[in-house]
Design a protein around this motif. Structure first.
Motif, mmCIF file in Angstrom:
data_model
loop_
_atom_site.group_PDB
_atom_site.id
_atom_site.type_symbol
_atom_site.label_atom_id
_atom_site.label_comp_id
_atom_site.label_asym_id
_atom_site.label_seq_id
_atom_site.Cartn_x
_atom_site.Cartn_y
_atom_site.Cartn_z
ATOM 1 N N HIS A 2 0.838 -1.188 0.000
ATOM 2 C CA HIS A 2 0.000 0.000 0.000
ATOM 3 C C HIS A 2 0.873 1.237 0.000
ATOM 4 O O HIS A 2 2.061 1.175 0.253
ATOM 5 N N THR A 3 0.248 2.337 -0.306
ATOM 6 C CA THR A 3 0.903 3.630 -0.188
ATOM 7 C C THR A 3 -0.110 4.599 0.384
ATOM 8 O O THR A 3 -1.308 4.418 0.219
ATOM 9 N N GLU A 4 0.377 5.576 1.077
ATOM 10 C CA GLU A 4 -0.505 6.582 1.669
ATOM 11 C C GLU A 4 -0.366 7.882 0.917
ATOM 12 O O GLU A 4 0.727 8.265 0.517
ATOM 13 N N LEU A 5 -1.466 8.546 0.705
ATOM 14 C CA LEU A 5 -1.482 9.853 0.062
ATOM 15 C C LEU A 5 -1.985 10.853 1.092
ATOM 16 O O LEU A 5 -3.164 10.853 1.443
ATOM 17 N N ASP A 6 -1.082 11.638 1.625
ATOM 18 C CA ASP A 6 -1.446 12.658 2.612
ATOM 19 C C ASP A 6 -1.744 13.972 1.896
ATOM 20 O O ASP A 6 -1.165 14.260 0.858
ATOM 21 N N PHE A 7 -2.626 14.754 2.454
ATOM 22 C CA PHE A 7 -2.921 16.061 1.881
ATOM 23 C C PHE A 7 -3.232 17.049 2.990
ATOM 24 O O PHE A 7 -3.548 16.666 4.115
ATOM 25 N N ALA A 8 -3.112 18.311 2.666
ATOM 26 C CA ALA A 8 -3.403 19.368 3.639
ATOM 27 C C ALA A 8 -4.076 20.528 2.934
ATOM 28 O O ALA A 8 -3.770 20.830 1.779
ATOM 29 N N GLU A 14 -1.448 28.874 6.601
ATOM 30 C CA GLU A 14 -1.668 28.055 7.797
ATOM 31 C C GLU A 14 -2.437 26.792 7.425
ATOM 32 O O GLU A 14 -3.429 26.856 6.709
ATOM 33 N N THR A 15 -1.976 25.643 7.900
ATOM 34 C CA THR A 15 -2.694 24.386 7.661
ATOM 35 C C THR A 15 -3.953 24.378 8.516
ATOM 36 O O THR A 15 -3.885 24.510 9.732
ATOM 37 N N VAL A 16 -5.106 24.266 7.862
ATOM 38 C CA VAL A 16 -6.375 24.281 8.591
ATOM 39 C C VAL A 16 -7.022 22.896 8.662
ATOM 40 O O VAL A 16 -7.902 22.667 9.481
ATOM 41 N N ARG A 17 -6.579 21.980 7.817
ATOM 42 C CA ARG A 17 -7.116 20.618 7.835
ATOM 43 C C ARG A 17 -6.145 19.726 7.081
ATOM 44 O O ARG A 17 -5.557 20.132 6.103
ATOM 45 N N ILE A 50 4.171 14.925 4.203
ATOM 46 C CA ILE A 50 3.828 16.203 4.847
ATOM 47 C C ILE A 50 3.594 16.001 6.331
ATOM 48 O O ILE A 50 3.336 16.945 7.050
ATOM 49 N N ARG A 51 3.674 14.755 6.790
ATOM 50 C CA ARG A 51 3.463 14.428 8.189
ATOM 51 C C ARG A 51 4.785 13.951 8.805
ATOM 52 O O ARG A 51 5.643 13.425 8.101
ATOM 53 N N PRO A 52 4.911 14.065 10.112
ATOM 54 C CA PRO A 52 6.103 13.514 10.766
ATOM 55 C C PRO A 52 6.197 12.020 10.502
ATOM 56 O O PRO A 52 5.189 11.354 10.301
ATOM 57 N N SER A 53 7.395 11.475 10.522
ATOM 58 C CA SER A 53 7.584 10.039 10.301
ATOM 59 C C SER A 53 6.798 9.255 11.325
ATOM 60 O O SER A 53 6.702 9.629 12.480
#
Length: 54
Positions: A2-8, A14-17, A50-53
């Protein structure tokens, strides 16, 4: 496999979500996970967290 697709979502810098999707591929027989097809990886684009490890 699998792979994860992160988004913001950002507003005025400013990151709001944020969120994420998990893409998983399974064999046609439905018995085992298989490597993600190269075409899918290509379509998802550059791998950059885009997220911490975790």
């Amino acid at each position: 496999m699998h792979t994860e697709l992160d988004f913001a979502f950002r507003r005025d810098g400013e990151t709001v979500r944020s969120g994420g999707l998990v893409y998983a591929t399974v064999s046609a027989e439905g018995r085992a996970a298989i490597a993600l097809p190269a075409r899918l990886v290509e379509m998802l684009g550059e791998v950059r967290s885009i997220r911490p490890s975790r």
